[in-house]
Design a protein around this motif. Structure first.
Motif, PDB file in Angstrom:
ATOM      1  N   PRO A   1      21.158 -53.476 -19.041  1.00 27.75           N
ATOM      2  CA  PRO A   1      21.373 -52.045 -18.832  1.00 27.75           C
ATOM      3  C   PRO A   1      22.848 -51.679 -18.953  1.00 27.75           C
ATOM      4  N   ALA A   2      23.116 -50.415 -19.223  1.00 30.05           N
ATOM      5  CA  ALA A   2      24.482 -49.892 -19.277  1.00 30.05           C
ATOM      6  C   ALA A   2      24.446 -48.408 -18.955  1.00 30.05           C
ATOM      7  N   VAL A   3      25.433 -47.961 -18.186  1.00 28.39           N
ATOM      8  CA  VAL A   3      25.536 -46.546 -17.815  1.00 28.39           C
ATOM      9  C   VAL A   3      26.994 -46.133 -17.891  1.00 28.39           C
ATOM     10  N   ASN A   4      27.285 -45.038 -18.602  1.00 25.01           N
ATOM     11  CA  ASN A   4      28.623 -44.451 -18.666  1.00 25.01           C
ATOM     12  C   ASN A   4      28.550 -43.000 -18.221  1.00 25.01           C
ATOM     13  N   PHE A   5      29.526 -42.593 -17.428  1.00 29.03           N
ATOM     14  CA  PHE A   5      29.566 -41.230 -16.905  1.00 29.03           C
ATOM     15  C   PHE A   5      30.971 -40.673 -17.063  1.00 29.03           C
ATOM     16  N   GLY A   6      31.072 -39.432 -17.536  1.00 29.35           N
ATOM     17  CA  GLY A   6      32.365 -38.777 -17.689  1.00 29.35           C
ATOM     18  C   GLY A   6      32.340 -37.377 -17.114  1.00 29.35           C
ATOM     19  N   TRP A   7      33.422 -37.005 -16.450  1.00 30.33           N
ATOM     20  CA  TRP A   7      33.516 -35.679 -15.825  1.00 30.33           C
ATOM     21  C   TRP A   7      34.905 -35.126 -16.079  1.00 30.33           C
ATOM     22  N   LYS A   8      34.965 -33.977 -16.742  1.00 37.17           N
ATOM     23  CA  LYS A   8      36.234 -33.327 -17.034  1.00 37.17           C
ATOM     24  C   LYS A   8      36.680 -32.538 -15.809  1.00 37.17           C
ATOM     25  N   ILE A   9      37.769 -32.991 -15.204  1.00 35.11           N
ATOM     26  CA  ILE A   9      38.292 -32.355 -13.998  1.00 35.11           C
ATOM     27  C   ILE A   9      39.416 -31.425 -14.413  1.00 35.11           C
ATOM     28  N   GLY A  10      39.238 -30.156 -14.246  1.00 34.04           N
ATOM     29  CA  GLY A  10      40.286 -29.222 -14.629  1.00 34.04           C
ATOM     30  C   GLY A  10      40.429 -29.172 -16.139  1.00 34.04           C
ATOM     31  N   LYS A  11      41.637 -28.830 -16.587  1.00 37.48           N
ATOM     32  CA  LYS A  11      41.873 -28.606 -18.010  1.00 37.48           C
ATOM     33  C   LYS A  11      42.206 -29.884 -18.767  1.00 37.48           C
ATOM     34  N   THR A  12      42.913 -30.800 -18.125  1.00 42.57           N
ATOM     35  CA  THR A  12      43.462 -31.948 -18.869  1.00 42.57           C
ATOM     36  C   THR A  12      43.149 -33.291 -18.225  1.00 42.57           C
ATOM     37  N   ARG A  13      42.217 -33.342 -17.295  1.00 40.58           N
ATOM     38  CA  ARG A  13      41.897 -34.598 -16.614  1.00 40.58           C
ATOM     39  C   ARG A  13      40.444 -34.971 -16.817  1.00 40.58           C
ATOM     40  N   THR A  14      40.203 -36.272 -16.957  1.00 38.17           N
ATOM     41  CA  THR A  14      38.847 -36.775 -17.137  1.00 38.17           C
ATOM     42  C   THR A  14      38.622 -37.971 -16.233  1.00 38.17           C
ATOM     43  N   LEU A  15      37.502 -37.969 -15.536  1.00 38.76           N
ATOM     44  CA  LEU A  15      37.099 -39.087 -14.683  1.00 38.76           C
ATOM     45  C   LEU A  15      35.926 -39.788 -15.338  1.00 38.76           C
ATOM     46  N   THR A  16      36.000 -41.121 -15.468  1.00 39.54           N
ATOM     47  CA  THR A  16      34.919 -41.896 -16.056  1.00 39.54           C
ATOM     48  C   THR A  16      34.473 -42.987 -15.094  1.00 39.54           C
ATOM     49  N   ALA A  17      33.201 -43.297 -15.137  1.00 43.41           N
ATOM     50  CA  ALA A  17      32.639 -44.381 -14.335  1.00 43.41           C
ATOM     51  C   ALA A  17      31.583 -45.083 -15.180  1.00 43.41           C
ATOM     52  N   SER A  18      31.470 -46.396 -15.009  1.00 43.09           N
ATOM     53  CA  SER A  18      30.512 -47.127 -15.833  1.00 43.09           C
ATOM     54  C   SER A  18      30.051 -48.388 -15.129  1.00 43.09           C
ATOM     55  N   TYR A  19      28.860 -48.809 -15.519  1.00 46.18           N
ATOM     56  CA  TYR A  19      28.328 -50.123 -15.128  1.00 46.18           C
ATOM     57  C   TYR A  19      27.776 -50.773 -16.387  1.00 46.18           C
ATOM     58  N   ASN A  20      28.122 -52.037 -16.583  1.00 47.13           N
ATOM     59  CA  ASN A  20      27.630 -52.785 -17.728  1.00 47.13           C
ATOM     60  C   ASN A  20      27.253 -54.190 -17.295  1.00 47.13           C
ATOM     61  N   MET A  21      26.085 -54.621 -17.692  1.00 53.67           N
ATOM     62  CA  MET A  21      25.728 -56.034 -17.570  1.00 53.67           C
ATOM     63  C   MET A  21      26.049 -56.685 -18.900  1.00 53.67           C
ATOM     64  N   ARG A  22      26.742 -57.814 -18.854  1.00 53.19           N
ATOM     65  CA  ARG A  22      27.150 -58.505 -20.067  1.00 53.19           C
ATOM     66  C   ARG A  22      26.677 -59.951 -20.012  1.00 53.19           C
ATOM     67  N   ILE A  23      26.361 -60.507 -21.171  1.00 57.72           N
ATOM     68  CA  ILE A  23      25.998 -61.914 -21.256  1.00 57.72           C
ATOM     69  C   ILE A  23      26.932 -62.598 -22.242  1.00 57.72           C
ATOM     70  N   SER A  24      27.072 -63.907 -22.090  1.00 53.20           N
ATOM     71  CA  SER A  24      27.941 -64.695 -22.966  1.00 53.20           C
ATOM     72  C   SER A  24      27.211 -65.959 -23.381  1.00 53.20           C
ATOM     73  N   ARG A  25      26.775 -65.976 -24.627  1.00 53.71           N
ATOM     74  CA  ARG A  25      26.150 -67.194 -25.137  1.00 53.71           C
ATOM     75  C   ARG A  25      27.248 -68.154 -25.576  1.00 53.71           C
ATOM     76  N   PRO A  26      27.178 -69.414 -25.198  1.00 54.47           N
ATOM     77  CA  PRO A  26      28.222 -70.366 -25.621  1.00 54.47           C
ATOM     78  C   PRO A  26      28.185 -70.598 -27.109  1.00 54.47           C
ATOM     79  N   GLY A  27      29.353 -70.531 -27.747  1.00 46.59           N
ATOM     80  CA  GLY A  27      29.456 -70.804 -29.178  1.00 46.59           C
ATOM     81  C   GLY A  27      29.576 -72.289 -29.442  1.00 46.59           C
ATOM     82  N   ILE A  28      29.651 -72.627 -30.710  1.00 47.15           N
ATOM     83  CA  ILE A  28      29.662 -74.034 -31.102  1.00 47.15           C
ATOM     84  C   ILE A  28      30.905 -74.746 -30.561  1.00 47.15           C
ATOM     85  N   TRP A  29      31.999 -74.005 -30.361  1.00 43.14           N
ATOM     86  CA  TRP A  29      33.216 -74.608 -29.825  1.00 43.14           C
ATOM     87  C   TRP A  29      32.970 -75.187 -28.432  1.00 43.14           C
TER      88      TRP A  29
END
Length: 833
Positions: free
Chosen positions: A550-578
């Motif tokens: 799953p992944a969730v991204n959230f953005g909120w423009k605060i006022g004229k020139t400010r932006t607040l972002t929040a996110s959650y990401n699940m990540r996996i890492s498969r081992p490479g040949i190295w």
């Protein structure tokens, strides 16, 4: 008197005639109005305003920006006639209006104008002040390398020190968003060669070949689920190059030199772009000392070694792109690229075993090493994009990509014993020759579909199938004492094959309503692995993985020139040949290493909270992050208390054995801050810093390490008289913490001067890096249950460079890109740690 009166009259007549012949001053006109976002109806602050006479579009009569509340009211002197006013803002489509000025039209009120989100890639933005080097989006931060004066002389590794959320320690290890688990893309495609060996490759890559660096901190579900820290995307200068038909550059210095060229040409519906660069580098001799203390021994307590090494290498990169517009709805793009190079190295090592008082030497030997290596990445890709006739934002893309990444290494070690009888039998080594190669052939087919639903919603979906064939062949030869004939060592030789098929599908949704952006998504990946040993020790095996990400991204423009972002990401890492390759490397009999074919994929959870604020003078980005992982792949070492057989090889007591395993439990909480302040039109300051608290443990190995880490880098850019641009940079980092120890802190600094000539066609840049001291020192400590290892390294860092670039032509053409294409970033490649 009469003559004087006559002279006075003549002067008065001449003055009147001169006044009558002088042109009348241009009248003053005024334009005004307010600029709003077409979707949110919010005001559009600091948009660029450009006013030109319709017959002279290249000569603006007025340049300005909208106020913080989106309003504008600008007065200017001009001749009556037809004019064009253009409003531009990053990420938005330009707003263009024609108007006429005359005796009866001195004030033009445009009322309310609306600016929409850009649906195509920006062709460029013209500004009245220095452009910000950093651009913030919902899920990424972009650093404009081409606009940084240091890019004319620096290599990519030094430029990365300025990029928000990227940190580099004293050993040039790179972290993204506080994590060493990340992947590197080049022009939107994953590059395993760079991900596997980032610091060596980026040390050789000139920064003037790069356009932008994108730090994708919260990858959405359309990306493969690899990389806790995210994605580092390097966009090269030859990609979509605008404004010139051809450009050339050359560079030279005490550490290397090279050159590059790129060109763009367009004819009717066909557009071609090509670039090529080559670079040579050489590293003077570096030195290191390694002291191993054994806790459970008194007779043979310390194993000390002194090592020296020097190397030289070459790097090249080339890219060819083409696009053909069948019609306004159908686009075909074709691209091919090559990245890579090689290096030659020469080293000498002296090793001795001493008692507890370091007074009695039990034995000693010397090793002379020579090595050649090469690494390449060759890619080809074909995209077909179809856009809906009814809605230009609805499209589907079919893509095919084939890649190959051949790596080769050839090492020779000559053992020299001053007194062979002193050396224990199990430590006596014949001369060694290792001839190794790895290669990955990868084919990918992908289908993507995106469509808007109403004004505020968008759906994106896709499927992908990856067929990856990894091969590793390491032939091990020995030369017995008293012989000149090499013999194949069948026990150490390893030929290994790893087939990896991945089926993936994703579904994402985006909501953009007024001040809010919301992007949830879900991705499914099915992995099939087949491992087969063609020669050497090892058992064949097969395994499958099923992961829902799953992944969730959230953005909120605060006022004229400010932006607040929040996110959650699940990540996996498969081992490479190295990581997986079980090749047993015992060239140094007291320091042995190998990969682990039984590794499992990592699963990590990452949370990010970001705040960005932008004004014409000040740009600030803050990012608070937390991630945890309960089965991370960690490199660990142990010293053998007694002789032990590992993978069929007998290792002596007190030898260090190093491998990888899923033994880590890691938590990382940190704060990253970036600020850029345009003090004046001539001066800009920037600061990039990061601080984090890391807790790493392995209950299986009874290991635990934790502590604070931090980095900071500052830059000042100033334009001197005669249009000379000067840059001064400096920074440092604290100790880097690993599962079994920590590395020492470091500092760095650089300076450069830049001047353009011939209407900015010719640019000359000179600079230096750590130029006040030739060498840099670095210390690292590793601890285990029964040993402590201390490494002290000294390596040359001082460098001086001069760069000359020249461009010709005024062709404004860009190779068009499919909006969606292949991004394979699912493999954790060795060396990223």
């Amino acid at each position: 008197m009469r003559n004087n009166s006559l002279l006075l009259c003549i002067l008065l007549l001449l003055a009147c005639a001169a006044k009558a012949q002088s042109p009348a001053p241009s009248p003053t006109f005024t334009v005004k109005g307010v600029l709003l976002d077409s979707l949110t109806k919010e005001t559009e602050p600091y948009a660029t305003i450009r006013i030109v006479h319709k017959a002279l579009p290249d000569k603006p009569v007025k340049m300005a920006v909208t106020t913080a509340n989106g309003k504008f009211q600008e007065s200017f002197a001009a001749r009556p006639g037809k004019y064009v006013i253009t409003f531009t803002s990053v990420g938005k489509s330009p707003v263009v209006r024609e108007f006429e000025l005359g005796a009866e039209k001195t004030i033009i009120d445009f009322g309310t104008l609306y600016m929409a989100e850009a649906t195509t890639q920006l062709k460029g933005v013209e500004v009245v002040a220095q452009r910000p080097l950093v651009k913030v989006d919902l899920d990424k931060i972009e650093y404009n390398v081409a606009d940084d004066p240091d890019s004319k002389t620096d290599y990519m590794l030094e430029m990365l020190r300025k990029v928000p959320l990227v940190t580099i320690d004293g050993e040039d290890n790179i972290q993204v968003n506080g994590s060493s688990s990340y992947v590197i893309h080049v022009n939107g495609k994953p590059n395993t060669m760079m991900s596997k060996n980032p610091k060596d490759v980026l040390k050789s890559m000139p920064a003037n070949t790069v356009k932008t660096i994108e730090v994708i901190t919260s990858p959405g579900v359309k990306y493969d689920a690899e990389g806790v820290g995210g994605i580092l995307n390097i966009v090269t200068a030859g990609l979509g190059f605008e404004g010139y038909m051809a450009a050339f550059s050359g560079r030279g210095g005490n550490r290397g030199g090279g050159g590059s060229a790129y060109a763009t040409i367009k004819q009717n519906k066909l557009t071609l772009s090509a670039s090529y660069g080559s670079n040579l580098s050489w590293n003077p001799t570096s030195h290191s000392s390694n002291s191993m203390e054994y806790h459970n021994s008194t007779e043979q307590k310390f194993l000390d070694s002194e090592t020296s090494r020097k190397s030289e290498g070459a790097f090249q990169n080339g890219r060819l792109e083409a696009s053909y517009e069948i019609d306004t709805l159908r686009l075909i793009t074709l691209s091919g690229s090559i990245y890579g190079g090689g290096s030659d190295s020469n080293g000498w090592e002296t090793t001795g075993m001493y008692d507890a008082a370091r007074a009695v030497k039990a034995y000693g030997y010397n090793v002379h090493t020579q090595g050649d290596m090469s690494y390449y990445s060759l890619d080809g890709r074909l995209d077909y994009q179809r856009t809906s006739k009814r809605n230009k934002q609805r499209m589907w893309t079919l893509s095919y990509q084939i890649s190959t990444r051949p790596d080769k290494i050839d090492n020779q070690s000559e053992y020299i014993y001053t007194n062979l009888e002193e050396v224990p039998e199990h430590l006596r080594r014949s001369n060694l020759h290792t001839d190794g190669s790895t290669n990955t052939i990868e084919q990918t087919i992908q289908f993507d579909y995106t469509t808007p639903i109403g004004k505020y919603h968008n759906i994106e979906s896709g499927v992908k199938y990856i067929m990856r064939d990894n091969k590793s062949e390491n032939d091990y030869y020995t030369t017995p004492v008293g012989s000149d004939q090499e013999e194949l060592d069948a026990d150490r030789t390893s030929h290994y094959k790893h087939l990896n098929d991945i089926l993936a599908a994703y579904l994402g949704y985006t909501l953009r309503y007024k001040k809010i952006s919301f992007r949830p998504g879900l991705r499914y990946e099915h992995t099939m692995q087949h491992v087969k040993y063609l020669q050497g020790r090892g058992e064949n095996f097969e395994t499958t993985f099923n992961d829902v990400i799953p992944a969730v991204n959230f953005g909120w423009k605060i006022g004229k020139t400010r932006t607040l972002t929040a996110s959650y990401n699940m990540r996996i890492s498969r081992p490479g040949i190295w990581y997986l390759n079980p090749y047993f490397n015992d060239q140094n009999p007291m320091s042995v290493s190998q990969g682990n074919p039984d590794l499992q994929s990592e699963k990590s959870h990452a949370f990010n909270l970001g705040l960005s604020s932008f004004t014409p003078k000040l740009n600030v980005n803050l990012s608070l992050r937390h991630s945890f992982n309960n089965n991370s792949i960690e490199q660990y070492s142990r010293v053998l208390d007694q002789e032990e057989v590992i993978s069929g090889h007998l290792l002596p007591a007190q030898a260090m054995y190093t491998t990888y395993s899923n033994i880590g439990k890691k938590q990382d909480t940190g704060l990253s801050a970036y600020a850029s302040w345009t003090v004046t039109r001539q001066t800009r300051l920037s600061l990039n810093s990061s601080v984090s608290y890391v807790d790493m443990k392995s209950p299986m190995r009874n290991l635990h390490n934790y502590g604070w880490m931090g980095t900071v880098n500052a830059n000042i850019n100033h334009t001197l008289p005669w249009k000379v641009k000067a840059t001064l940079s400096g920074g440092g980092s604290t100790s880097r913490i690993s599962l079994q120890g920590k590395g020492g802190g470091s500092y760095n600094y650089s300076m450069s001067l830049n001047r353009s000539f011939l209407k900015d066609r010719l640019t000359v840049t000179a600079g230096g890096y750590n130029f006040l001291k030739r060498d840099k020192k670095f210390d690292m400590t590793t601890e285990g249950v029964n040993f402590t290892q201390r490494i002290h390294s000294t390596y040359p860092v001082a460098s001086y460079n001069i760069n000359v670039s020249y461009h010709i032509g005024q062709l404004k053409a860009t190779v068009k890109k499919a909006a969606r294409s292949i991004n394979n970033d699912d493999v954790k490649a060795g060396g990223a740690e």
